[in-house]
Write an enzyme that holds these catalytic residues in place. Structure first.
Site, mmCIF file in Angstrom:
data_model
loop_
_atom_site.group_PDB
_atom_site.id
_atom_site.type_symbol
_atom_site.label_atom_id
_atom_site.label_comp_id
_atom_site.label_asym_id
_atom_site.label_seq_id
_atom_site.Cartn_x
_atom_site.Cartn_y
_atom_site.Cartn_z
ATOM 1 N N ASP A 250 1.916 -0.344 12.137
ATOM 2 C CA ASP A 250 0.760 -0.991 11.500
ATOM 3 C C ASP A 250 0.578 -2.443 11.947
ATOM 4 O O ASP A 250 -0.485 -3.033 11.735
ATOM 5 C CB ASP A 250 0.892 -0.934 9.972
ATOM 6 C CG ASP A 250 0.765 0.498 9.462
ATOM 7 O OD1 ASP A 250 0.175 1.342 10.162
ATOM 8 O OD2 ASP A 250 1.267 0.770 8.354
ATOM 9 N N LYS B 182 0.835 -1.206 0.000
ATOM 10 C CA LYS B 182 0.000 0.000 0.000
ATOM 11 C C LYS B 182 0.872 1.259 0.000
ATOM 12 O O LYS B 182 0.635 2.184 -0.777
ATOM 13 C CB LYS B 182 -0.910 -0.051 1.243
ATOM 14 C CG LYS B 182 -1.764 1.150 1.476
ATOM 15 C CD LYS B 182 -2.885 0.826 2.446
ATOM 16 C CE LYS B 182 -2.569 1.086 3.895
ATOM 17 N NZ LYS B 182 -2.435 2.495 4.276
ATOM 18 N N LYS C 14 -4.950 6.734 14.457
ATOM 19 C CA LYS C 14 -4.994 6.022 13.176
ATOM 20 C C LYS C 14 -6.453 5.994 12.690
ATOM 21 O O LYS C 14 -7.263 6.790 13.122
ATOM 22 C CB LYS C 14 -4.410 4.620 13.354
ATOM 23 C CG LYS C 14 -2.904 4.635 13.621
ATOM 24 C CD LYS C 14 -2.146 5.092 12.397
ATOM 25 C CE LYS C 14 -0.662 5.164 12.649
ATOM 26 N NZ LYS C 14 0.052 5.798 11.545
ATOM 27 N N SER D 134 6.796 10.138 11.370
ATOM 28 C CA SER D 134 5.752 9.901 10.375
ATOM 29 C C SER D 134 6.333 9.902 8.973
ATOM 30 O O SER D 134 6.838 10.916 8.491
ATOM 31 C CB SER D 134 4.665 10.982 10.464
ATOM 32 O OG SER D 134 3.839 10.924 9.310
ATOM 33 N N ARG E 71 -7.450 -2.719 9.929
ATOM 34 C CA ARG E 71 -6.470 -3.542 10.663
ATOM 35 C C ARG E 71 -7.085 -4.171 11.924
ATOM 36 O O ARG E 71 -6.625 -5.205 12.396
ATOM 37 C CB ARG E 71 -5.224 -2.733 10.989
ATOM 38 C CG ARG E 71 -4.508 -2.262 9.736
ATOM 39 C CD ARG E 71 -3.040 -1.974 9.950
ATOM 40 N NE ARG E 71 -2.529 -1.117 8.899
ATOM 41 C CZ ARG E 71 -2.164 -1.520 7.675
ATOM 42 N NH1 ARG E 71 -2.248 -2.800 7.349
ATOM 43 N NH2 ARG E 71 -1.724 -0.660 6.770
HETATM 44 C C1 S3P Z 1 2.407 5.143 6.093
HETATM 45 C C2 S3P Z 1 2.941 5.601 7.265
HETATM 46 C C3 S3P Z 1 2.365 5.302 8.575
HETATM 47 C C4 S3P Z 1 1.439 4.084 8.509
HETATM 48 C C5 S3P Z 1 0.486 4.142 7.367
HETATM 49 C C6 S3P Z 1 1.225 4.256 6.043
HETATM 50 C C7 S3P Z 1 3.044 5.540 4.836
HETATM 51 O O1 S3P Z 1 1.606 6.419 8.999
HETATM 52 O O2 S3P Z 1 0.736 3.929 9.718
HETATM 53 O O3 S3P Z 1 -0.322 2.980 7.333
HETATM 54 O O4 S3P Z 1 2.751 4.959 3.781
HETATM 55 O O5 S3P Z 1 3.875 6.458 4.877
HETATM 56 P P1 S3P Z 1 2.300 7.696 9.716
HETATM 57 O O6 S3P Z 1 3.131 8.418 8.726
HETATM 58 O O7 S3P Z 1 1.138 8.524 10.192
HETATM 59 O O8 S3P Z 1 3.101 7.119 10.842
#
Ligand code: S3P
Length: 433
Positions: free
Chosen positions: A319, A26, A346, A169, A392
């Site tokens: 995740d 993803k 989340k 993040s 999830r």
């Molecule tokens: C993601 C980063 C994470 C993750 C999300 C996908 C990404 O979030 O939880 O499912 O693709 O950069 P955060 O950037 O808020 O930690």
């Protein structure tokens, strides 16, 4: 947005056996979709994520003027705008996808048109100040609604910044790099925990140069991107549900082919190994900077031990924490999770929902502001689970249900399709009854 709420009954299993190849990651799919819209020329993507979230990114790319078509064998072709995004008469709908909304904010930061970014009810509750702050410092005009979406953005001439992310993040890091690519000067993002680096790798794949240091990454503005041909590796965060399921059954044997094994994403394999599972990795190769390989998991005969997940580990496993917490009662010594406050913002408040659903299944669990203590040595029973519309949570408790006594009813089961529409079918394929 996914329409009607559906429920699913999950029956206990005797074992987990099989060999699978999973749909594309993803995080990588989002980045390839968004960068292909900015790039010149055509991008061809094989094994693009089948989740609704990545469809939101593709739909936004189309609304910005990219041409998206589906070819045979599931290949997606995207012809980019060469940086000339078109105005959109309607808001850009990010659905349930925080990644789409935050990364788009960076992507659009240099475009003179005004855009509105909207999302579903869950996304409209999630914090957006974390992305507004750096991108508006660079020169874009951004307005939030009480710290949340809808976001309005009018881009313009951007100047580079040197930005230390206050919360770990990867979405924010990527948004700043996307804006930095279009800014004057060199933009640097500093992070205390090394979050997933798919944004950096995708930018390189599309032809940009970045400089990576131990705790920062820099990008020079004014570089142009060219479309690519790529195969998206299987999603390790989707695989996590099956890997954890297999780790619960002595005698299990699960093989996952062509799985994304980027070291910033593969921490779960270390945790499962620490819990006593046997993990084998074969056929490693690298494509566009992303590591791909075959993973085999066998459960330990004596059951999983226990562990503590805290500090930087919590951010790297963010995740995977719901499914680890959901299987924790079946370990010998339990699992402690700390420093995971981000779980509360989340798609749902994942700490509260995990605790509530574990209790519904008869488990003892202690909830903390930034985590959970789930003691081991507990036998769960089937119960009615509430996903809270969070993919999830639905999948994590489907896994817990495999070792429970009696059947479990997952309410809001359809939310799995946000990241992994094939989840229930594949679970049935590998679960021996
Ligand atoms: C993601 C980063 C994470 C993750 C999300 C996908 C990404 O979030 O939880 O499912 O693709 O950069 P955060 O950037 O808020 O930690």
């Amino acid at each position: 947005m996914l329409a009607t709420q559906t429920e699913r009954t999950i029956r206990p299993a005797r074992n987990i056996l099989g060999s699978l190849r999973l749909p594309g990651d993803k995080s990588i799919s989002h980045r390839y979709a968004l960068l292909s819209a900015l790039a010149s020329g055509t991008t061809k993507l094989t094994n693009f994520s089948t989740g609704a979230d990545c469809a939101s990114s593709l739909a936004c790319a189309e609304a910005l003027g990219a041409k998206v078509s589906s070819l045979e064998n599931g290949v997606i072709e995207i012809t980019g705008t060469g940086g000339q995004f078109q105005a959109s008469a309607v808001p850009l709908d990010c659905g349930n996808s925080g990644s789409t909304m935050r990364m788009l904010t960076g992507l659009l930061a240099a475009t003179p048109h005004a855009y509105t970014l909207v999302g579903d009810e869950s996304l409209s509750r999630r914090p957006m100040e974390r992305v507004r702050k750096p991108i508006s410092q660079m020169g874009a005009e951004i307005a939030l609604t009480d710290g949340h979406a809808p976001i309005t953005i009018r881009g313009g001439k951007l100047k580079a910044i040197d930005y230390a992310t206050p919360v770990p993040s990867a979405q924010v890091k990527t948004a700043v790099l996307f804006a930095g690519l279009q800014a004057e000067g060199t933009t640097t993002v500093r992070e205390t925990v090394r979050t997933r680096d798919h944004g950096e790798l995708a930018l390189r794949a599309f032809g940009a140069e970045l400089e990576r240091r131990t705790d920062s990454v820099s990008i020079k503005g004014g570089q142009s991107l060219q479309g690519i041909e790529a195969v998206v590796p299987g999603d390790i965060s989707s695989a996590a549900f099956f890997l954890c399921a297999a780790a619960l059954f002595p005698g299990s044997n699960l093989v996952l082919d062509a799985l994304g094994l980027n070291p910033t994403r593969a921490t779960l394999l270390d945790v499962l190994t620490a819990l006593g599972a046997h993990i084998g990795v074969l056929n490693l190769e690298e494509k566009h900077g992303e590591l791909i390989g075959t993973v085999q998991v066998n459960a330990p005969a004596q059951g999983l031990t226990g562990t503590t997940i805290s500090g930087g580990l919590a951010a790297q496993l963010i995740d995977e924490l719901p499914v680890l917490a959901a299987i924790a009662p079946y370990t010998q010594n339990g699992i402690r999770i700390r420093d995971a406050k981000e779980l509360r913002v989340k798609e749902s408040d994942r700490i509260a929902l995990v605790a509530r659903n574990l209790r519904a299944m008869g488990a003892e669990v202690e909830e903390f502001e930034d985590g959970l203590d789930v003691p081991g040595g507990q036998q769960l029973h089937g119960a009615e689970i509430h996903s809270g519309g969070d993919h999830r949570i639905a999948m994590a408790f489907s896994v817990a249900a495999l070792r429970a006594e009696g059947e479990t009813l997952i309410q809001g089961a359809e939310s799995a399709a946000i990241s992994f529409p094939e989840f229930y079918d594949l679970l049935e394929q590998i679960a021996e009854r």
